[in-house]
Design an enzyme around this catalytic site. Sequence first.
Site, PDB file in Angstrom:
ATOM      1  N   LYS A 119       0.817  -1.211   0.000  1.00 35.89           N
ATOM      2  CA  LYS A 119       0.000   0.000   0.000  1.00 35.89           C
ATOM      3  C   LYS A 119       0.850   1.259   0.000  1.00 35.89           C
ATOM      4  O   LYS A 119       0.463   2.268  -0.587  1.00 35.89           O
ATOM      5  CB  LYS A 119      -0.941   0.007   1.209  1.00 35.89           C
ATOM      6  CG  LYS A 119      -2.062  -0.994   1.042  1.00 35.89           C
ATOM      7  CD  LYS A 119      -3.109  -0.873   2.111  1.00 35.89           C
ATOM      8  CE  LYS A 119      -4.155  -1.957   1.887  1.00 35.89           C
ATOM      9  NZ  LYS A 119      -5.025  -2.181   3.010  1.00 35.89           N
ATOM     10  N   LYS A 204      -5.441 -10.311  -4.963  1.00 37.55           N
ATOM     11  CA  LYS A 204      -6.635 -10.436  -4.119  1.00 37.55           C
ATOM     12  C   LYS A 204      -7.756  -9.520  -4.628  1.00 37.55           C
ATOM     13  O   LYS A 204      -7.483  -8.421  -5.115  1.00 37.55           O
ATOM     14  CB  LYS A 204      -6.230 -10.009  -2.698  1.00 37.55           C
ATOM     15  CG  LYS A 204      -7.294 -10.122  -1.667  1.00 37.55           C
ATOM     16  CD  LYS A 204      -6.855  -9.477  -0.354  1.00 37.55           C
ATOM     17  CE  LYS A 204      -6.909  -7.965  -0.395  1.00 37.55           C
ATOM     18  NZ  LYS A 204      -6.769  -7.310   0.892  1.00 37.55           N
ATOM     19  N   LYS A 207     -11.261  -4.137  -2.063  1.00 41.44           N
ATOM     20  CA  LYS A 207     -12.324  -3.160  -2.309  1.00 41.44           C
ATOM     21  C   LYS A 207     -11.818  -1.834  -2.853  1.00 41.44           C
ATOM     22  O   LYS A 207     -12.579  -1.083  -3.436  1.00 41.44           O
ATOM     23  CB  LYS A 207     -13.188  -2.962  -1.064  1.00 41.44           C
ATOM     24  CG  LYS A 207     -12.489  -2.562   0.221  1.00 41.44           C
ATOM     25  CD  LYS A 207     -13.502  -2.286   1.323  1.00 41.44           C
ATOM     26  CE  LYS A 207     -13.393  -3.155   2.551  1.00 41.44           C
ATOM     27  NZ  LYS A 207     -12.107  -3.143   3.256  1.00 41.44           N
TER      28      LYS A 207
HETATM   29  P1  TYM Z   1     -10.577  -5.450   5.247  1.00 45.92           P
HETATM   30  O1  TYM Z   1     -11.564  -4.360   5.496  1.00 45.92           O
HETATM   31  O2  TYM Z   1      -9.625  -5.315   4.130  1.00 45.92           O
HETATM   32  O3  TYM Z   1     -11.347  -6.807   5.061  1.00 45.92           O
HETATM   33  C1  TYM Z   1     -12.350  -7.253   5.964  1.00 45.92           C
HETATM   34  C2  TYM Z   1     -12.315  -8.765   6.048  1.00 45.92           C
HETATM   35  O4  TYM Z   1     -12.500  -9.334   4.753  1.00 45.92           O
HETATM   36  C3  TYM Z   1     -11.423 -10.214   4.440  1.00 45.92           C
HETATM   37  N1  TYM Z   1     -11.141 -10.108   3.006  1.00 45.92           N
HETATM   38  C4  TYM Z   1     -11.064 -11.155   2.184  1.00 45.92           C
HETATM   39  N2  TYM Z   1     -11.208 -12.484   2.397  1.00 45.92           N
HETATM   40  C5  TYM Z   1     -11.074 -13.300   1.321  1.00 45.92           C
HETATM   41  N3  TYM Z   1     -10.800 -12.849   0.069  1.00 45.92           N
HETATM   42  C6  TYM Z   1     -10.651 -11.534  -0.185  1.00 45.92           C
HETATM   43  N4  TYM Z   1     -10.408 -11.107  -1.412  1.00 45.92           N
HETATM   44  C7  TYM Z   1     -10.772 -10.617   0.896  1.00 45.92           C
HETATM   45  N5  TYM Z   1     -10.695  -9.258   0.994  1.00 45.92           N
HETATM   46  C8  TYM Z   1     -10.902  -8.975   2.297  1.00 45.92           C
HETATM   47  C9  TYM Z   1     -10.252  -9.703   5.261  1.00 45.92           C
HETATM   48  O5  TYM Z   1      -9.299 -10.718   5.462  1.00 45.92           O
HETATM   49  C10 TYM Z   1     -10.954  -9.287   6.540  1.00 45.92           C
HETATM   50  O6  TYM Z   1     -11.162 -10.399   7.381  1.00 45.92           O
HETATM   51  N6  TYM Z   1      -7.058  -4.742   8.726  1.00 45.92           N
HETATM   52  C11 TYM Z   1      -8.387  -5.288   8.473  1.00 45.92           C
HETATM   53  C12 TYM Z   1      -9.471  -4.635   9.305  1.00 45.92           C
HETATM   54  C13 TYM Z   1      -9.248  -4.704  10.771  1.00 45.92           C
HETATM   55  C14 TYM Z   1      -9.401  -5.842  11.587  1.00 45.92           C
HETATM   56  C15 TYM Z   1      -9.128  -5.383  12.909  1.00 45.92           C
HETATM   57  C16 TYM Z   1      -9.743  -7.165  11.326  1.00 45.92           C
HETATM   58  C17 TYM Z   1      -8.875  -3.658  11.557  1.00 45.92           C
HETATM   59  N7  TYM Z   1      -8.810  -4.062  12.839  1.00 45.92           N
HETATM   60  C18 TYM Z   1      -9.178  -6.259  13.980  1.00 45.92           C
HETATM   61  C19 TYM Z   1      -9.797  -8.045  12.418  1.00 45.92           C
HETATM   62  C20 TYM Z   1      -9.512  -7.580  13.715  1.00 45.92           C
HETATM   63  C21 TYM Z   1      -8.742  -5.033   7.024  1.00 45.92           C
HETATM   64  O7  TYM Z   1      -8.179  -4.190   6.390  1.00 45.92           O
HETATM   65  O8  TYM Z   1      -9.796  -5.765   6.594  1.00 45.92           O
END
Ligand code: TYM
Length: 339
Positions: A119, A204, A207
Amino acid sequence: MTVTTRPRTRIFSGIKPTGHLTLGNYLGAMRRWVEEDQLKADALFCVVDLHALTVEHDPARVRRLSRQAATLLLAAGLDPERCTVFLQSHVDEHTRLSYLLECTATDGEMRRMIQYKEKSARERADSGSVRLSLLTYPVLMAADILAYGTDEVPVGDDQAQHVELTRDLALRFNQRYGRTFAVPKAVHPVVAARVMDLQDPRSKMGKSHASTSGIVYLLDEPEIVRKKIMRAVTDSGDDVVLDREARPGVANLLDVLAACTGARPEDLAGAYRSYGALKKDTAEAVLELLRPVRERHGELCEDPGYVDGVLRAGAERARGLARPTVDAAYAAVGLLSPA
Ligand code: TYM
């Protein structure tokens, strides 16, 4: 005879409102939160809005996407009677604890994070600079998790390294200052833990990618979903085999179809003779899975007061849970509590 009941497992997970939620978010995380986690444990699910400020952003869009993400979590089936749903910025304990964890982590650890490397390169190219918060982001994520005495963190594969760091920080903190935090573990879905971009199946499905043609959004119109899946990049060759290295496009479709239907990707591979038929069935299975979510989202949008009420009550409960742990961490490192 005394009966001791084991406290319920504590689960925490979060989703970042940096873009519209995707099929990857749903299959990798949200579906499990709804179907398993909220039923078996004391679970908290958080729209981590502060994390959305680590990159260039438009305030009005963050506001809109935060509300939309919270609404979609409820539309997907999170039940406020069973679990706690809230916005990160409504609970100060996250940032309070984050600072103590910045004093626990090292800059080398932060720079090793894969997502930071990817990123920061993108941000530097797009806007010429990288916010410091992008580097420290995993520490805030660790605070999100550790503030709640979390046992399990249900996430997609891409978050594994961040949860590993969280464990390291918890162990280090406990060793230095006495046992303060539970040491959490990541849990991933068996299938579709990493849904890939339909146009670029080696990346991946994320979003916030610039090109949206390979991303299925939860709120895409059915015709758009069909079109995106029918146009998915497949691989040279025309037989349907499961080979993640050589045929990532087909493997991705098989994984998505398997996740939607409960079948095994390897079994599905044997059942198809052409890419066209596989795509068609995958599109229909995805639409069937998302239809109730879209419908319920529409209904909930008619009642924003309900969503606000859920978030208000969720934040209040979350504050009450996080406060004692964060206070204990402040005391443990040597800070005096206010008289
Ligand atoms: P984020 O917002 O990118 O994604 C949210 C959740 O969706 C999963 N995910 C995916 N799983 C499978 N295939 C994909 N293409 C895909 N894209 C996203 C992510 O693995 C996630 O579980 N850093 C985290 C947010 C966060 C968080 C936390 C998560 C902040 N604090 C504490 C757990 C606990 C993030 O950017 O997720």
